[in-house]
Design an enzyme around this catalytic site. Sequence first.
Site, PDB file in Angstrom:
ATOM      1  CB  ALA A  65      65.796  83.086 -57.578  1.00 15.95           C
ATOM      2  N   GLY A 110      68.286  81.712 -52.175  1.00 13.10           N
ATOM      3  CA  GLY A 110      67.366  82.695 -51.712  1.00 13.10           C
ATOM      4  C   GLY A 110      67.411  81.218 -50.352  1.00 13.10           C
ATOM      5  CD  GLU A 113      69.659  85.819 -50.542  1.00 10.70           C
ATOM      6  OE1 GLU A 113      69.221  85.237 -51.558  1.00 10.70           O
ATOM      7  OE2 GLU A 113      69.748  87.186 -50.132  1.00 10.70           O
ATOM      8  CD  GLU A 133      72.565  84.055 -53.672  1.00  8.36           C
ATOM      9  OE1 GLU A 133      73.654  83.408 -53.321  1.00  8.36           O
ATOM     10  OE2 GLU A 133      71.465  83.656 -53.930  1.00  8.36           O
TER      11      GLU A 133
HETATM   12  N1  COA Z   1      65.589  77.449 -60.835  1.00  8.54           N
HETATM   13  C1  COA Z   1      65.404  76.305 -60.938  1.00  8.54           C
HETATM   14  N2  COA Z   1      65.105  75.028 -61.032  1.00  8.54           N
HETATM   15  C2  COA Z   1      65.883  74.670 -60.489  1.00  8.54           C
HETATM   16  C3  COA Z   1      66.618  75.321 -59.448  1.00  8.54           C
HETATM   17  C4  COA Z   1      66.895  76.798 -59.736  1.00  8.54           C
HETATM   18  N3  COA Z   1      67.356  77.401 -58.510  1.00  8.54           N
HETATM   19  N4  COA Z   1      67.535  74.080 -59.286  1.00  8.54           N
HETATM   20  C5  COA Z   1      67.503  72.979 -59.118  1.00  8.54           C
HETATM   21  N5  COA Z   1      65.875  73.437 -60.507  1.00  8.54           N
HETATM   22  C6  COA Z   1      65.528  72.703 -61.027  1.00  8.54           C
HETATM   23  C7  COA Z   1      66.700  71.668 -62.239  1.00  8.54           C
HETATM   24  O1  COA Z   1      66.220  72.365 -63.020  1.00  8.54           O
HETATM   25  C8  COA Z   1      66.234  70.188 -62.187  1.00  8.54           C
HETATM   26  O2  COA Z   1      64.768  70.532 -63.152  1.00  8.54           O
HETATM   27  P1  COA Z   1      64.087  70.112 -64.612  1.00  8.54           P
HETATM   28  O3  COA Z   1      65.227  68.267 -64.445  1.00  8.54           O
HETATM   29  O4  COA Z   1      62.856  69.954 -64.944  1.00  8.54           O
HETATM   30  O5  COA Z   1      65.322  70.127 -65.109  1.00  8.54           O
HETATM   31  C9  COA Z   1      65.253  70.011 -61.210  1.00  8.54           C
HETATM   32  O6  COA Z   1      65.328  71.296 -60.327  1.00  8.54           O
HETATM   33  C10 COA Z   1      66.314  69.420 -60.518  1.00  8.54           C
HETATM   34  O7  COA Z   1      67.841  69.626 -60.001  1.00  8.54           O
HETATM   35  P2  COA Z   1      69.169  68.823 -60.867  1.00  8.54           P
HETATM   36  O8  COA Z   1      69.436  70.308 -61.171  1.00  8.54           O
HETATM   37  O9  COA Z   1      68.225  68.599 -61.885  1.00  8.54           O
HETATM   38  O10 COA Z   1      69.707  67.965 -60.077  1.00  8.54           O
HETATM   39  P3  COA Z   1      70.795  67.772 -59.480  1.00  8.54           P
HETATM   40  O11 COA Z   1      71.042  66.733 -57.588  1.00  8.54           O
HETATM   41  O12 COA Z   1      72.037  67.841 -60.023  1.00  8.54           O
HETATM   42  O13 COA Z   1      71.827  69.231 -58.688  1.00  8.54           O
HETATM   43  C11 COA Z   1      71.579  71.300 -57.337  1.00  8.54           C
HETATM   44  C12 COA Z   1      70.747  69.823 -57.650  1.00  8.54           C
HETATM   45  C13 COA Z   1      70.271  72.250 -56.415  1.00  8.54           C
HETATM   46  C14 COA Z   1      72.863  70.978 -56.169  1.00  8.54           C
HETATM   47  C15 COA Z   1      71.244  72.041 -58.833  1.00  8.54           C
HETATM   48  O14 COA Z   1      69.931  71.931 -59.368  1.00  8.54           O
HETATM   49  C16 COA Z   1      71.810  73.486 -58.760  1.00  8.54           C
HETATM   50  O15 COA Z   1      72.913  74.043 -58.959  1.00  8.54           O
HETATM   51  N6  COA Z   1      70.184  74.408 -58.845  1.00  8.54           N
HETATM   52  C17 COA Z   1      70.699  75.765 -58.496  1.00  8.54           C
HETATM   53  C18 COA Z   1      71.342  75.918 -56.980  1.00  8.54           C
HETATM   54  C19 COA Z   1      71.438  77.630 -56.922  1.00  8.54           C
HETATM   55  O16 COA Z   1      72.011  78.456 -58.092  1.00  8.54           O
HETATM   56  N7  COA Z   1      71.132  78.386 -57.297  1.00  8.54           N
HETATM   57  C20 COA Z   1      70.627  80.115 -56.168  1.00  8.54           C
HETATM   58  C21 COA Z   1      70.380  80.415 -57.591  1.00  8.54           C
HETATM   59  S1  COA Z   1      70.411  82.590 -57.387  1.00  8.54           S
END
Ligand code: COA
Length: 259
Positions: A65, A110, A113, A133
């Site tokens: 999400a 998600g 999921e 989550e």
């Molecule tokens: N929602 C919104 N934006 C997201 C996202 C999410 N779930 N996951 C990644 N992005 C965005 C980041 O904000 C970033 O954009 P920005 O530079 O404009 O802010 C871009 O995608 C790249 O992500 P970044 O975090 O810079 O890369 P990373 O390699 O350091 O980390 C992840 C990658 C996926 C490990 C990390 O982004 C993360 O933990 N995301 C959340 C995952 C999550 O918890 N999902 C479940 C949600 S319920």
Amino acid sequence: MTEPVLVETVDRIAWITLNRPDAMNAINTAMRAALPAAIRAADADPAVRVIVLRGAGERAFCAGADIKEFVEVPSPTDYRQQRIHESWIAAFDQARKPILASVHGVCLGGGTEIALACDIRIAAEDALFGLPETGLGIITGVGGSQRLPRTVGLGAALDMMLTGERIGAARAREIGLVTRVVPRAELHASTAALAAHLAARPPMAMQFAKEAVRSAMDLPLRDGMRLETDLITLLLNTEDRLEAARAFREKRPPDFTGR
Ligand code: COA
């Protein structure tokens, strides 16, 4: 504005691409509307036999999400609407055609999921699955807590849900979260070959096989056996069944029409 979901149909395969590569294909409001619409349209399209889901860009299938939309608490009206409306993920359960998830890179929340809602999961070696989550103070919202134990068993499901830890493709295959793992460079070709293989098989048998197996998770054995008998009885009356038998006898490849 770029489309949050792209759809391209080639040779009876609908390729549905989650298309927010700059946000790791995170599911925002627009995608939450476009994705089920794309699944429903592909399922209804007579030119499509197999649906493939994949993520745009090099880094992710889907990072879950869109957390940037989490900052505002939904209004009571929005919240009520969410509870009244059927979840968007229902489109996956209602689809009759096989759906493949072709997963590379990040596949969290998600994303996992969505993959779980598909029928077959093929992953690249760089795929990373997880349900973070609980660390965000919530739990999965589109079926993860229900589909994960049905797919990998209670122990592995609780481990993933409670720890929020990420697992790689090899571990995902070990616990049965995915059934196929291929090198990253081969993901597209392997997915295309698998989809083409499914698309060449008798469409009604594919749909009924999916219905029968998925029902096994919901039905008592006796009811499931009855459903299977009903479904095979219907298939015994199809042209494709006769075509399969004729092709075998004539030592030629079958040509299935879906009738
Ligand atoms: N929602 C919104 N934006 C997201 C996202 C999410 N779930 N996951 C990644 N992005 C965005 C980041 O904000 C970033 O954009 P920005 O530079 O404009 O802010 C871009 O995608 C790249 O992500 P970044 O975090 O810079 O890369 P990373 O390699 O350091 O980390 C992840 C990658 C996926 C490990 C990390 O982004 C993360 O933990 N995301 C959340 C995952 C999550 O918890 N999902 C479940 C949600 S319920």
